[in-house]
Motif scaffolding. Structure first.
Motif, PDB file in Angstrom:
ATOM      1  N   UNK A   1      29.247  24.485  18.718  1.00  0.00           N
ATOM      2  CA  UNK A   1      29.635  23.117  18.392  1.00  0.00           C
ATOM      3  C   UNK A   1      29.400  22.785  16.918  1.00  0.00           C
ATOM      4  N   UNK A   2      28.694  23.628  16.221  1.00  0.00           N
ATOM      5  CA  UNK A   2      28.387  23.381  14.797  1.00  0.00           C
ATOM      6  C   UNK A   2      29.550  23.840  13.925  1.00  0.00           C
ATOM      7  N   UNK A   3      29.940  23.070  12.905  1.00  0.00           N
ATOM      8  CA  UNK A   3      31.077  23.461  12.049  1.00  0.00           C
ATOM      9  C   UNK A   3      30.846  24.778  11.309  1.00  0.00           C
ATOM     10  N   UNK A   4      29.596  25.132  11.076  1.00  0.00           N
ATOM     11  CA  UNK A   4      29.287  26.402  10.408  1.00  0.00           C
ATOM     12  C   UNK A   4      28.691  27.413  11.389  1.00  0.00           C
ATOM     13  N   UNK A   5      28.947  27.207  12.674  1.00  0.00           N
ATOM     14  CA  UNK A   5      28.323  28.047  13.697  1.00  0.00           C
ATOM     15  C   UNK A   5      28.472  29.543  13.494  1.00  0.00           C
TER      16      UNK A   5
END
Length: 281
Positions: A212-216
């Motif tokens: 779910x993290x943009x930089x996952x």
């Protein structure tokens, strides 16, 4: 009535006194420093200066002519005779020669400055050598084991790598225990169940759902680079990985999980089971 003899004697005495007074007065004027600030002296000085100027113009010397000024500073850099080419006329050629002289003087001054700067031991770096170095837009330096031989080499970070580095540092400051997880991963759910529900950890662990993290994906690649673990969950305590889901379960079964976390943490942390025989602790 006085006699003629007495009158003549008195006249000689007065005459001698006048002569003596004139003598001492003239001597005093000769030895006294002259005041150069008188109107007459000012007049003579002015006339002499005008005579010198006229004489310089006639002879074509340095005293006459037109001043050559620096175009930037406005200061006088030299003087050129009015009739520079000595053709008997003051024309455009004289102006051209005056400009050429000013340009030569300016070029010589600039060359002298460049030579002085080249010899200076502490001259500043050129802008092209420092632009971007150490800025938030990249230019940072990181050490990586490129050849896999254990020796790290310094290479420049890209803007993207720097962004991931900054985000990772921000996450690590959230809490002593960080759980890198994925919301759909069953192993991550098991590890979160143990650490968040079975144990009471203060300060509470911070969960990062990499899916779910943009930089996952980039954060996961960074974790692989720093911890050697490419999968999730990845449990970090004070920046050190203590393992994944299987490792957490094994330590929980062996009753060593609480001690492992407290011994690894670099700051004060409280870890205990929520429920034990006889009730909550």
């Amino acid at each position: 009535m006085p006699s003629q003899r007495r009158v003549r004697l008195l006249f000689y005495i007065v005459l001698a006194g006048v002569v003596t007074l004139l003598f001492f007065t003239s001597h005093l004027r000769a030895t006294t420093q002259r005041d150069t600030r008188t109107v007459q002296d000012f007049y003579h000085k002015t006339v002499n200066a005008m005579d010198k100027t006229r004489g310089g113009d006639k002879g074509g010397g340095a005293g006459g002519g037109q001043a050559v000024l620096d175009s930037k500073t406005g200061k006088e850099v030299g003087r050129t005779p009015k009739d520079k080419d000595a053709d008997g006329n003051v024309d455009d050629d004289d102006e051209v020669l005056a400009k050429e002289m000013a340009e030569r003087l300016k070029a010589a001054e600039q060359k002298a400055k460049e030579l002085a700067n080249a010899k200076a031991p502490n001259r500043p770096d050129a802008p092209s050598d420092v632009i971007g170095v150490g800025s938030s837009a990249g230019g940072q330096v990181k050490k990586v084991d490129v050849d896999g031989d254990g020796e790290q080499e310094a290479i420049a970070e890209t803007e993207e790598e720097h962004e991931v580095e900054v985000e990772m540092e921000r996450i690590m400051k959230k809490a002593p225990v960080i759980i890198f997880s994925k919301s759909y991963c069953p192993y991550s759910k098991g590890a979160k169940g143990v650490l968040l529900e079975k144990y009471l950890i203060e300060p509470a662990p911070y969960v990062v759902e990499l899916d779910l993290h943009p930089l996952g994906p980039k954060l996961q690649a960074k974790l692989k680079e720093t911890t050697g673990r490419a999968t999730v969950p990845n449990i970090m305590v004070s920046g050190k990985s203590i393992g994944g889901g299987d490792d957490v379960s094994a330590m929980d079964n062996d009753k060593t999980l609480a001690a492992k976390i407290m011994n690894t943490a670099a700051q004060k942390i409280s870890v205990k089971e929520r429920f034990v025989e006889g009730g909550a602790t």
